[in-house]
Design a protein around this motif. Structure first.
Motif, PDB file in Angstrom:
ATOM      1  N   TYR A  41     -21.437 -13.593 -14.756  1.00 38.05           N
ATOM      2  CA  TYR A  41     -22.428 -12.522 -14.723  1.00 38.05           C
ATOM      3  C   TYR A  41     -23.044 -12.419 -16.117  1.00 38.05           C
ATOM      4  CZ  TYR A  41     -20.420 -10.690 -10.315  1.00 38.05           C
ATOM      5  OH  TYR A  41     -19.977 -10.519  -9.030  1.00 38.05           O
ATOM      6  N   TYR A  42     -24.348 -12.167 -16.154  1.00 35.33           N
ATOM      7  CA  TYR A  42     -25.090 -12.071 -17.409  1.00 35.33           C
ATOM      8  C   TYR A  42     -25.882 -10.778 -17.448  1.00 35.33           C
ATOM      9  CZ  TYR A  42     -24.230 -17.063 -18.079  1.00 35.33           C
ATOM     10  OH  TYR A  42     -23.636 -18.283 -18.246  1.00 35.33           O
ATOM     11  N   GLY A  43     -26.022 -10.219 -18.638  1.00 32.18           N
ATOM     12  CA  GLY A  43     -26.892  -9.070 -18.847  1.00 32.18           C
ATOM     13  C   GLY A  43     -28.248  -9.555 -19.315  1.00 32.18           C
ATOM     14  N   SER A  44     -29.316  -8.953 -18.781  1.00 27.37           N
ATOM     15  CA  SER A  44     -30.662  -9.343 -19.200  1.00 27.37           C
ATOM     16  C   SER A  44     -31.590  -8.137 -19.208  1.00 27.37           C
ATOM     17  CB  SER A  44     -31.223 -10.435 -18.278  1.00 27.37           C
ATOM     18  OG  SER A  44     -31.463  -9.922 -16.989  1.00 27.37           O
ATOM     19  N   ALA A  45     -32.611  -8.215 -20.033  1.00 30.30           N
ATOM     20  CA  ALA A  45     -33.627  -7.167 -20.088  1.00 30.30           C
ATOM     21  C   ALA A  45     -34.511  -7.275 -18.849  1.00 30.30           C
ATOM     22  CB  ALA A  45     -34.466  -7.323 -21.354  1.00 30.30           C
ATOM     23  N   PRO A  46     -35.007  -6.148 -18.353  1.00 34.49           N
ATOM     24  CA  PRO A  46     -35.874  -6.187 -17.173  1.00 34.49           C
ATOM     25  C   PRO A  46     -37.220  -6.833 -17.481  1.00 34.49           C
ATOM     26  CG  PRO A  46     -35.676  -3.948 -18.012  1.00 34.49           C
ATOM     27  CD  PRO A  46     -34.755  -4.789 -18.825  1.00 34.49           C
ATOM     28  N   MET A  47     -37.845  -7.401 -16.442  1.00 33.64           N
ATOM     29  CA  MET A  47     -39.184  -7.965 -16.559  1.00 33.64           C
ATOM     30  C   MET A  47     -40.217  -6.862 -16.337  1.00 33.64           C
ATOM     31  SD  MET A  47     -38.793 -11.527 -14.436  1.00 33.64           S
ATOM     32  CE  MET A  47     -40.529 -11.876 -14.590  1.00 33.64           C
ATOM     33  N   GLY A  48     -41.419  -7.072 -16.842  1.00 32.23           N
ATOM     34  CA  GLY A  48     -42.516  -6.147 -16.591  1.00 32.23           C
ATOM     35  C   GLY A  48     -42.485  -4.939 -17.499  1.00 32.23           C
ATOM     36  N   ASP A  49     -43.324  -3.943 -17.161  1.00 37.77           N
ATOM     37  CA  ASP A  49     -43.530  -2.772 -18.013  1.00 37.77           C
ATOM     38  C   ASP A  49     -42.812  -1.524 -17.528  1.00 37.77           C
ATOM     39  OD1 ASP A  49     -45.227  -4.261 -19.670  1.00 37.77           O
ATOM     40  OD2 ASP A  49     -46.974  -3.817 -18.400  1.00 37.77           O
ATOM     41  N   VAL A  50     -42.040  -1.640 -16.457  1.00 41.44           N
ATOM     42  CA  VAL A  50     -41.341  -0.482 -15.902  1.00 41.44           C
ATOM     43  C   VAL A  50     -40.108  -0.188 -16.749  1.00 41.44           C
ATOM     44  CG1 VAL A  50     -40.186   0.452 -13.869  1.00 41.44           C
ATOM     45  CG2 VAL A  50     -42.166  -1.057 -13.593  1.00 41.44           C
ATOM     46  N   VAL A  51     -39.999   1.055 -17.232  1.00 42.08           N
ATOM     47  CA  VAL A  51     -38.827   1.452 -18.012  1.00 42.08           C
ATOM     48  C   VAL A  51     -37.653   1.595 -17.045  1.00 42.08           C
ATOM     49  CG1 VAL A  51     -37.830   3.249 -19.465  1.00 42.08           C
ATOM     50  CG2 VAL A  51     -40.238   2.621 -19.723  1.00 42.08           C
ATOM     51  N   GLN A  52     -36.565   0.847 -17.335  1.00 42.90           N
ATOM     52  CA  GLN A  52     -35.415   0.827 -16.445  1.00 42.90           C
ATOM     53  C   GLN A  52     -34.217   0.234 -17.187  1.00 42.90           C
ATOM     54  OE1 GLN A  52     -35.810  -2.203 -13.254  1.00 42.90           O
ATOM     55  NE2 GLN A  52     -37.719  -2.807 -14.270  1.00 42.90           N
ATOM     56  N   PRO A  53     -33.022   0.393 -16.626  1.00 37.24           N
ATOM     57  CA  PRO A  53     -31.829  -0.173 -17.274  1.00 37.24           C
ATOM     58  C   PRO A  53     -31.851  -1.702 -17.257  1.00 37.24           C
ATOM     59  CG  PRO A  53     -31.236   1.404 -15.533  1.00 37.24           C
ATOM     60  CD  PRO A  53     -32.703   1.157 -15.423  1.00 37.24           C
ATOM     61  N   ASP A  54     -31.037  -2.301 -18.135  1.00 44.38           N
ATOM     62  CA  ASP A  54     -30.868  -3.751 -18.128  1.00 44.38           C
ATOM     63  C   ASP A  54     -30.230  -4.187 -16.808  1.00 44.38           C
ATOM     64  OD1 ASP A  54     -31.951  -3.965 -20.636  1.00 44.38           O
ATOM     65  OD2 ASP A  54     -30.062  -4.394 -21.650  1.00 44.38           O
ATOM     66  N   TYR A  55     -30.401  -5.472 -16.510  1.00 43.52           N
ATOM     67  CA  TYR A  55     -29.882  -6.051 -15.275  1.00 43.52           C
ATOM     68  C   TYR A  55     -28.559  -6.767 -15.493  1.00 43.52           C
ATOM     69  CZ  TYR A  55     -33.910  -5.231 -12.328  1.00 43.52           C
ATOM     70  OH  TYR A  55     -34.869  -4.625 -11.570  1.00 43.52           O
TER      71      TYR A  55
END
Length: 161
Positions: A41-55
């Motif tokens: 499992y990996y942590g990643s920053a979200p794509m796009g401009d929507v403010v949301q938690p990391d994935y």
């Protein structure tokens, strides 16, 4: 006849690691003869401009006899069972399951494009895929390893082996 498939898993709501664990359990029912392999499992920053938690992201690979659209329906059913609601493009989600590859087939249907349209540019897909299929060659005859840059490796944080 069974075919090797690869599915990307992602979640950033409602205990994302648990969401992926639950999805992996559900994928076992689609995989033939215990063929399911799952990346770290990996942590990643979200794509796009929507403010949301990391994935939290992973990739699963398995053999299945389901035709492509039936597999897509099964994946979407798993998403719905885990509370997926499609409100916003690239928005937060309890679970996202994307069919990346269906054998070496190239599929272009209104509901399904395989290989997945964005997989060649997404570190959160390529690196977990390389965990379980390091010598994979895509249907376009490009090796998976040739698509992964040092920058991509630096973008992700391994969370769980």
């Amino acid at each position: 006849m069974a075919v090797q498939v690869y599915v990307a898993l992602g979640a950033n709501l409602a205990k994302p690691t648990q969401q992926l664990d639950d999805a992996v359990e559900a994928l076992k029912a689609l995989a033939e003869n215990g063929s399911l392999l799952v990346s770290s499992y990996y942590g990643s920053a979200p794509m796009g401009d929507v403010v949301q938690p990391d994935y939290v992201n992973a990739v699963a690979g398995f053999m299945t006899s389901l035709p492509p659209i039936d597999l897509l329906d099964a994946l979407q059913h798993i998403e719905q069972q885990q509370g997926r609601v499609r409100l916003q493009h690239w928005g937060p989600r309890t679970l996202d399951l994307d069919l990346l590859l269906y054998g070496q087939q190239q599929i272009s249907l209104p509901r399904l494009t395989v290989p997945h349209y964005g997989m060649k540019q997404r570190s959160f897909v390529l690196i977990p895929l390389a965990d379980i299929a390091p010598t994979l060659t895509l249907p376009c005859n490009t090796s998976l390893e040739s698509l992964i840059s040092v920058t991509m490796r630096d973008e992700l944080q391994k969370l769980i082996e």
